[in-house]
Design a protein around this motif. Structure first.
Motif, short mmCIF file in Angstrom:
data_model
loop_
_atom_site.label_atom_id
_atom_site.label_comp_id
_atom_site.label_asym_id
_atom_site.label_seq_id
_atom_site.Cartn_x
_atom_site.Cartn_y
_atom_site.Cartn_z
N THR A 126 0.86 -1.22 -0.08
CA THR A 126 -0.03 -0.01 0.00
C THR A 126 0.78 1.26 0.00
O THR A 126 2.12 1.42 0.31
N LYS A 127 0.56 2.46 -0.56
CA LYS A 127 1.16 3.52 -0.61
C LYS A 127 0.95 4.20 0.96
O LYS A 127 -0.11 4.31 1.33
N ASP A 130 4.21 9.76 -0.76
CA ASP A 130 5.16 10.19 -2.23
C ASP A 130 6.70 9.99 -1.95
O ASP A 130 7.03 10.29 -0.87
N ASN A 148 5.41 7.47 -11.56
CA ASN A 148 5.53 8.12 -10.06
C ASN A 148 6.16 6.95 -9.25
O ASN A 148 5.78 5.74 -9.41
N ILE A 150 6.72 5.85 -5.10
CA ILE A 150 5.96 6.29 -3.77
C ILE A 150 6.97 5.40 -2.53
O ILE A 150 7.87 4.77 -2.94
N GLY A 152 6.21 2.71 -0.19
CA GLY A 152 5.14 1.54 -0.04
C GLY A 152 5.15 0.75 1.33
O GLY A 152 6.32 0.36 1.57
N LYS A 153 4.23 0.52 2.02
CA LYS A 153 4.33 -0.01 3.10
C LYS A 153 3.96 -1.89 2.63
O LYS A 153 2.99 -2.09 1.82
N TYR A 178 9.15 -1.20 4.69
CA TYR A 178 8.88 -0.32 3.82
C TYR A 178 9.85 -0.14 2.77
O TYR A 178 10.78 -0.49 2.86
N GLU A 183 4.80 3.47 -8.23
CA GLU A 183 3.17 3.43 -7.91
C GLU A 183 2.42 2.24 -8.28
O GLU A 183 1.55 1.64 -7.94
N ILE A 186 1.73 -1.19 -6.38
CA ILE A 186 0.60 -1.16 -5.31
C ILE A 186 -0.51 -2.64 -5.64
O ILE A 186 -0.82 -2.59 -6.85
N SER A 232 11.73 8.21 1.20
CA SER A 232 11.16 9.36 0.27
C SER A 232 12.13 10.28 -0.36
O SER A 232 12.00 10.98 -1.35
#
Length: 371
Positions: A126-127, A130, A148, A150, A152-153, A178, A183, A186, A232
């Motif tokens: 999941t996101k 950013d 893009n 991200i 992510g978890k 993490y 993106e 996901i 990030s």
């Protein structure tokens, strides 16, 4: 000095390049908009989490090859605990006092990560935030299609021991990590654990993974915020070098200012075959205030207009005949449905010796020219 400068250009281009040209309309482009937004976000992250320290990777430098350096920031209380560079890989481990590790891994041994799978995890991606990273060209390959990025978890829900009963078992207490990811990653993923190979990586002329892990699979609230801010902040190091180095060409107008004028073909290579000297002339100029490349031959004057610009490094620049964020959508690109040439890479490595290379992407065809 002659009107046509005495420069040598290797011009790699497709035979369909100079057809279906538009009149160069729709030129109100916000240059570098996406990159500028990412820079602002990165500055905000550094302020919020007091990221005073910066680490830059060294794979390209250590191996004397062309490969970008990447940078990431980290707060006090964290330190680099391991650095390894080989001819095909680089691994950097950042740790805190509780054993939380953020690992950067570049792995260039193989593109397809195959081997004997020891375990398989079912992971929910999941996101969570950013990311600053903006993919560009690496070694003449365009990676902007990665889109893009991200943070992510990675929530491991089930595990399967391939040397055991081979049955997936639910994880009673979720295991959290993490990672920096496109993106597009996901969703629910199967993670194949092969000894010695990275997981949750993306291909960037080699696999890159940037993952935060805890020995317990748990993070405190503060640790979670810190690893998210570290991940990030990941970016190409040249972004900072460009801002502070006046030797970089920073816009398409600067590029045209340096190269404007007429160039005469010295050599013409098409589809890998050298077909000799061509009595053609290229001219970099402005038409109705729009940067254009004109090819003059057989009393024809055919124009290509450019709408976007990116920097690979101090000697390599790309001019696009479309808006990078609109390719494949409604676009002011100047070609018909059958035309696939969409950008030109300018190699200024030997410009001081009056040698310039121009490569069209993706088709391969080339000329050598004098200015």
């Amino acid at each position: 000095m002659k009107n046509i400068r005495n420069l040598c250009i290797l011009f790699i281009i497709s035979s369909i390049l100079l057809v279906g040209c538009s009149n160069g309309e729709n030129t109100d482009i916000k240059k570098g908009e996406n990159t500028d937004i990412k820079k602002e976000e990165n500055t905000d992250i550094k302020k919020e989490f007091n990221l005073k320290n910066t680490y830059s990777t060294r794979y390209g430098e250590a191996n004397a090859i062309t490969y970008p350096s990447f940078s990431f920031d980290y707060p006090s209380g964290w330190k680099i605990t391991n650095e390894e560079i080989t001819p095909t890989s680089e691994k950097v481990v950042l740790s805190n006092e509780n054993g939380i590790e953020v690992t950067y891994w570049y792995f260039g041994d193989m593109k397809e990560l195959t081997g004997t799978t020891r375990n398989i995890n079912l992971v929910d991606v999941t996101k969570i935030a950013d990311a600053s990273f903006v993919p560009e060209y690496v070694q003449a390959t365009d990676y902007t299609s990665l889109g893009n990025f991200i943070v992510g978890k990675l929530d491991t829900k089930e595990q399967c021991d391939m040397l055991g009963d081979g049955v997936f078992q639910k994880v009673e207490d979720d295991l959290i990590r993490y990672a920096l990811l496109p993106e597009s990653e996901i969703g629910k993923k199967e993670e194949m654990l092969v000894p010695g190979l990275p997981t949750f990586s993306f291909w960037y002329s080699g696999h890159i993974s940037f993952i935060a892990e805890s020995p317990t699979g748990k993070f405190t609230e503060r640790e979670e915020k810190e690893v998210i801010s570290i991940l990030s902040s990941f970016r190409t190091s040249k972004d900072e070098n460009i801002d502070n180095n006046s030797n970089f060409i920073k816009s398409i107008d600067d590029l045209w200012d340096k190269l404007k004028g007429k160039w005469k073909f010295e050599e013409y290579i098409m589809n890998g075959e050298n077909i000799g000297n061509e009595e053609h002339v290229l001219e970099l100029r402005y038409i109705d205030n729009k940067p254009a490349l004109s090819r003059i031959y057989d009393e024809q004057d055919v124009n290509i207009f450019f709408y976007d610009f990116s920097i690979a490094d101090i000697n390599h620049y790309t001019a696009y005949v479309y808006k990078r964020d609109e390719y494949g959508e409604k676009s002011p690109a100047n070609w018909g449905d059958d035309v696939v040439v969409v950008s030109y890479s300018f190699d200024l490595t030997n410009i001081s010796n009056d040698i310039l290379s121009i490569v069209s992407i993706p088709r391969i065809q080339s000329h050598t020219v004098q200015h």
